[in-house]
Scaffold this motif. Structure first.
Motif: not given
Lengths: 298, 298
Positions: A111-112, A114, A170, B7, B11, B109, B111-113, B136, B139-140, B143-144, B166, B172
């Motif tokens: 997993t990266k 990017l 993210l 979001i 939270r 975005t 950023t990509k995972v 991606t 992951n988001k 995180n939320i 992942m 995580m």
């Protein structure tokens, strides 16, 4: 100060501290400073900021193999655990997280994380894959420590921009706090890699801060200087130093790192601009930068 | 049950609940079921598992544009908010998170995972970029919500493998819990996309579960059948259905998704194997699978 090498121990310790604080109705505030060790006063200033803003300060020391290219200095990156521990203790660190490569990468990561665009320029262009390694390890470390705030040195301006973008994209629940560059008295930006320099190269490396100061002055004082003039100023000044081999010397918007038209007058720019340089002295590559806030004159 | 679209509201709500539990010395256990809505009994079984294991259950409904290819069914993906809300309420969901595309992606975005290797095969090969979008957004969402546990249907076996990878690689702090496939009485695996099928296609689609059952039987009962025999069995059975157009029918290790030598006897295999099929009926692409635990006979 406690030193932990295992991810699960860090989690368990923080969980206990969070629960203890919550029992008293408070949310434990955790500040995190991720580093590669060989700590200097730049790192100390990050730790001081973290100490001021939070209940608990976590420092990580990890030389991350996946952010080094095959011909870079991973193996010889300087390490000095005893000195690091003294500095950490002096700065009031609560937890030092000191994982091995095996603890962080029990097997090669599939997993990266990017970040595109922002990583195409500057150090991203010069060091392919570097920022993929940085964002991936910072993502991992933030997941392990789960701090409210993480502190990064502005010397790695592109790193600050890239990590901030990752956190935003993210939805990571952490505030990225950039801290000003700390310099030697003669202007050299502190870096663990300064230890590589011979005395002559150390002297030659002063051209970095000198060229940035001069370009900053031009940006502030000249009504007519263009973006191109500014980067030319940087290039010419650095080239005047025979020991210096330019990797890049650029002027870009910050934090988007978008390019600016070369013909644009600097005074016209609104927002932050980054003057960034990367230069080799012998085998040692150093970076430095200045960020200016421009008000636009239109 | 409360429905939140922002979001920051999710939270804030979770933070308050966590603090309230911690005041009493408990760590609030949060279970999370991420979905694209148009909920069916498969989703209901995820929610029931989440309800059993946790103090608080969060359901998200978000049709994630970045996991759909340009010629796929993002626009026409079925939606029925009222039905979804009734089902959520019936299953004891505490919080429904119902973000807009703008809330999740205020700008495209950067950023990509990305998970490599695991995403090269099966649906990853058939739907380029699909899993990048899945990892991606998951992951988001993780995180939320920051749950202790997240529940995924085993029907999307590759998704389970990729998300688990992942979570492991990025450290995580969440447990991924796969839940068994839920089927109609006649064997059709539940899927929101079943609604696309004409009555004839619906009938033809039974070939998916039928072929998997038959291959499973072969794997269990034959001493001599090879991996290649197993996938041939799948292919032949599916091809016997004129309405069916095979995308893939494969036998692989699970969860690594590594290939197995075609000449290997199935009984020799140790560990889990995945029998996975993807088939188009008209314009509708359906997937189904079976996971077998083999003991090896060497």
């Amino acid at each position: 100060m406690i030193v932990l090498t295992d991810i699960e121990d860090v989690r368990a310790h923080l969980r206990a501290e969070r629960l203890a604080a919550a029992r008293e109705g408070k949310e434990l505030q955790v500040g995190f400073v991720p580093t590669m060790g060989f700590l200097h006063d730049g790192h100390a200033s990050l730790l001081r900021n973290a100490r001021m803003d939070n209940d608990l300060v976590v420092l990580s020391i990890f030389v991350n193999p996946i952010q080094f290219g095959p011909n870079e200095d991973f193996e010889r990156y300087p390490r000095d655990r005893d000195k690091d521990m003294s500095l950490a203790k002096r700065e009031g660190v609560d937890i030092v997280f000191l994982p091995t490569v095996e603890e962080m990468y029990p097997e090669p990561t599939k997993t990266k994380v990017l970040v595109s665009e922002l990583t195409d320029h500057l150090c991203g262009a010069a060091r392919p894959g570097h920022f993929d390694g940085v964002t991936t390890v910072v993502n991992k470390l933030l997941n392990i420590v789960a701090p409210q705030r993480a502190y990064f040195g502005q010397k790695d301006a592109q790193q600050v921009a890239v990590v901030t973008q990752m956190v935003m994209d993210l939805n990571m629940d952490v505030e990225i706090i950039p801290c000003p560059i700390v310099r030697e008295e003669d202007g050299l930006a502190l870096s663990s890699r300064n230890v590589y320099l011979t005395p002559d190269e150390r002297q030659a490396a002063l051209v970095l801060s000198r060229s940035l100061r001069q370009a900053e002055q031009l940006a502030r004082e000249s009504e007519e200087a263009t973006v191109e003039d500014l980067s030319q100023e940087l290039v010419q000044m650095i080239e005047s130093e025979p020991e210096a081999k330019i990797d890049y010397a650029e002027v870009r918007r910050f934090p988007s790192l978008a390019s600016l038209p070369g013909s644009m007058r600097v005074k016209e720019v609104e927002g932050k601009i980054l003057l960034a340089v990367a230069v080799k002295f012998g085998t040692t590559r150093l970076i430095d930068n200045v960020i200016l806030t421009m008000e636009g004159d239109k």
